[in-house]
Design an enzyme around this catalytic site. Sequence first.
Site, mmCIF file in Angstrom:
data_model
loop_
_atom_site.group_PDB
_atom_site.id
_atom_site.type_symbol
_atom_site.label_atom_id
_atom_site.label_comp_id
_atom_site.label_asym_id
_atom_site.label_seq_id
_atom_site.Cartn_x
_atom_site.Cartn_y
_atom_site.Cartn_z
ATOM 1 N N ASP A 8 0.792 -1.242 0.000
ATOM 2 C CA ASP A 8 0.000 0.000 0.000
ATOM 3 C C ASP A 8 0.826 1.296 0.000
ATOM 4 O OD1 ASP A 8 -1.917 -1.959 0.229
ATOM 5 O OD2 ASP A 8 -2.877 -1.146 2.019
ATOM 6 N N LYS A 106 -7.025 -4.786 -3.310
ATOM 7 C CA LYS A 106 -7.820 -5.306 -2.190
ATOM 8 C C LYS A 106 -8.756 -4.225 -1.682
ATOM 9 C CE LYS A 106 -4.156 -4.092 1.068
ATOM 10 N NZ LYS A 106 -4.927 -3.130 1.875
ATOM 11 N N CYS A 151 -2.131 -2.837 7.506
ATOM 12 C CA CYS A 151 -1.982 -3.706 6.333
ATOM 13 C C CYS A 151 -0.662 -4.475 6.310
ATOM 14 C CB CYS A 151 -2.211 -2.898 5.068
ATOM 15 S SG CYS A 151 -3.956 -2.382 4.955
#
Length: 205
Positions: A8, A106, A151
């Site tokens: 991310d 995602k 994450c």
Amino acid sequence: MHALILVDIQNDFMPDGALPVPGAYDVVPVANALIEKFDLVVATQDWHPANHKSFASNHPGRAPGDTIDLDGLDQILWPDHCVQNTHGAEFVPGLNVDAIDEVFRKGTDLRIDSYSGFFDNGHRRATGLAAFLKKQRVDRVVVAGVATDYCVKWTALDALREGFNVAVVLDGCRGVEMAAGDTERAVAAMRAAGARIVTSREIEA
Ligand code: VGL
Ligand code: ZN
């Protein structure tokens, strides 16, 4: 085979983004240096529809930081972030995206959040990352990115669950630190589950 998983590294998680992670720009040069040491590089990308249920804005009367029940799971509500096809969802300029072999998106299902790059938070659906890595005969993954306490943590824990040997590069990660100490607790949880916590200097080509 060893693989690098970049988690991310997107505009909205930078200090000037919608869901700011303090110091997050510092992970970019570390990620770029790590990339040079791996034959296989994958990245995850938080990729939400605008009506995603993890956004406080989609729950009247709620504010970011509140926790709700979402389909039987505790869900922290976030500011709108990483909305599909927006600037905030793009990888940070300066990240060597040409070196990324495969991107796994995602958080696309509006009814469930997905912190891990492998599964949604209910382990209901796989992103395909585990199958991809296994097909490439990967046995060890090295994880860096943001946020350490969300994450990165869940990606590392799922990688362990999937049977990979896991190292987390501490200087290549930053935490959102919603509550003081979250990052440190996340590192402890990853270590307790079997991840090696390392610095980028310890990663050999
Ligand atoms: C993340 C909160 C919500 C992360 C993503 O990348 O750590 N955190 N969505
Ligand atoms: Zn998200």
